[in-house]
Scaffold this active site. Structure first.
Site, mmCIF file in Angstrom:
data_model
loop_
_atom_site.group_PDB
_atom_site.id
_atom_site.type_symbol
_atom_site.label_atom_id
_atom_site.label_comp_id
_atom_site.label_asym_id
_atom_site.label_seq_id
_atom_site.Cartn_x
_atom_site.Cartn_y
_atom_site.Cartn_z
ATOM 1 N N CYS A 116 0.807 -1.225 0.000
ATOM 2 C CA CYS A 116 0.000 0.000 0.000
ATOM 3 C C CYS A 116 0.839 1.273 0.000
ATOM 4 O O CYS A 116 0.311 2.358 -0.266
ATOM 5 C CB CYS A 116 -0.943 -0.009 1.197
ATOM 6 S SG CYS A 116 -2.120 -1.381 1.179
ATOM 7 N N HIS A 257 -3.043 7.049 2.630
ATOM 8 C CA HIS A 257 -3.493 5.771 2.102
ATOM 9 C C HIS A 257 -4.881 5.487 2.662
ATOM 10 O O HIS A 257 -5.115 5.581 3.872
ATOM 11 C CB HIS A 257 -2.507 4.671 2.510
ATOM 12 C CG HIS A 257 -3.040 3.288 2.296
ATOM 13 N ND1 HIS A 257 -3.576 2.875 1.093
ATOM 14 C CD2 HIS A 257 -3.143 2.223 3.139
ATOM 15 C CE1 HIS A 257 -3.966 1.618 1.200
ATOM 16 N NE2 HIS A 257 -3.725 1.210 2.430
ATOM 17 N N ASN A 287 -10.288 0.035 -0.093
ATOM 18 C CA ASN A 287 -8.827 0.008 -0.110
ATOM 19 C C ASN A 287 -8.363 -0.567 -1.449
ATOM 20 O O ASN A 287 -8.494 -1.765 -1.693
ATOM 21 C CB ASN A 287 -8.314 -0.836 1.056
ATOM 22 C CG ASN A 287 -6.799 -0.858 1.140
ATOM 23 O OD1 ASN A 287 -6.101 -0.449 0.223
ATOM 24 N ND2 ASN A 287 -6.272 -1.373 2.246
#
Length: 339
Positions: A116, A257, A287
């Site tokens: 990520c 993020h 996500n």
């Protein structure tokens, strides 16, 4: 020639048409809209359902939009960097497929794997390649088809992830006022037990056993990851503020993020910044791993003004994390309407 700096001159993005919302998920697994929204703040996620299409398809779509919006000559692109954890193949690189589909004739390409945190790391690498004079124009893409490794019978993880891609054009400039200013990155190496895919790599290659035992999906110990993410991202942002003499008043935006709304909220509280300064779009996309930060820029582009002080921060498997400071180089409103 003066000192070379690197600036972002455009943002592109792509999410698949199919939307998997919480109502549909609740028919697939024991969950509910209330349960999901309370714990992670996600209402829907986009899923790439077409057979035979992978991460490179979304990355190409985002990059093609980027080239159209900026109007640059494709032959002037020096490199393509793709941050992804879900490559089309073990080899060749996903970036090489994207480059080929775009018809770029004068560029090289490679992938970066930092989960990520991948896009933020790739952006910094592109900036370094430009600052040293080796390149003048680089496309940096964050793209992941997370649905390809999600177990839709596991309610702890299947509610979290979506598919998508975001791309930015990074260019050389002699204007030192704008662009990449600073970065603070760390990888502590403690993350393996808590966030990984158990099979598919060289330690545990695919086999009938690994398939039968569902070992090719995301495994996550949520509470541990939550704790590390909040602490790491919060401390990294504070470090960037300190090193660059930035205050809560002089920071215009933090683009984190997009992993979990509660994580984002906790990070904002830890660094004492109001949520009004935090770019959040997790409710719509979930996500998307390496794609979350560029997709957030893409969504928020119209509000980004020339001279804005922007901080990126991310946390991912490994544990890889960090924060970077960027001074926005153009008024985004004129470009955002070209989506």
């Amino acid at each position: 020639m003066g000192k070379i700096n690197a600036i972002i001159t455009g943002v592109g993005g792509y999410v698949p048409d199919y939307v998997l919302n919480n109502e549909e998920l609740s028919r697939m697994v024991d969950t509910s809209d209330e349960w999901i929204m309370t714990r992670v703040g996600i209402k829907e996620r986009h899923i790439l359902t077409e057979e035979g299409l992978g991460t490179s398809y979304m990355a190409r779509k985002a990059a093609k939009q980027l080239l159209t919006k900026t109007g640059v000559d494709p032959d002037s692109i020096d490199a393509v960097l793709v941050a992804t954890t879900t490559p089309d193949y073990k080899f060749p690189s996903t970036s090489s497929i994207v480059l080929g589909k775009l018809g770029l004739k004068n560029a090289f390409a490679f992938d970066m794997s930092a989960a990520c945190a991948g896009f933020m790391y790739a952006l910094d690498m592109a900036a370094s390649m430009i600052k040293c004079g080796r390149c003048k124009r680089i496309i940096v893409i964050g793209a992941d088809k997370m649905s390809s490794m999600v177990d839709y019978s596991d309610r702890q993880t299947c509610v979290l992830f979506g598919d998508g891609a975001g791309a930015v054009l990074v260019e050389a400039t002699e204007d030192e006022e704008f662009g990449v200013k600073d970065a603070f990155f760390r990888t502590d190496g403690k993350g393996l037990p808590y966030l990984h895919m158990k099979a598919g790599g060289s330690v545990c290659p695919p086999s009938h056993f690994t398939i039968d035992h569902h070992l090719h999906y995301v495994y996550q110990e949520g509470r541990t990851v939550f704790r590390y993410a909040v602490t790491s991202m919060g401390d990294d942002v504070l470090e960037i503020l300190k090193r660059n003499n930035l205050t809560h008043d002089t920071v215009d935006w933090v683009i984190p993020h997009e992993a979990n709304y509660r994580i984002i909220e906790a990070v904002a509280k830890r660094v004492d910044l109001p949520m009004e300064k935090i770019v959040v779009n997790i409710e719509r996309y979930g996500n998307t791993s390496a794609a979350t930060i560029p997709l957030a820029m893409w969504d928020h582009e119209a509000k980004l003004k020339k001279g804005d002080n922007v901080i990126f921060t991310a946390f991912g498997a490994g544990f890889a994390h960090g924060a970077s400071y960027y001074k926005w180089a153009y008024d985004g409103a004129a470009f955002a309407e070209k989506k």
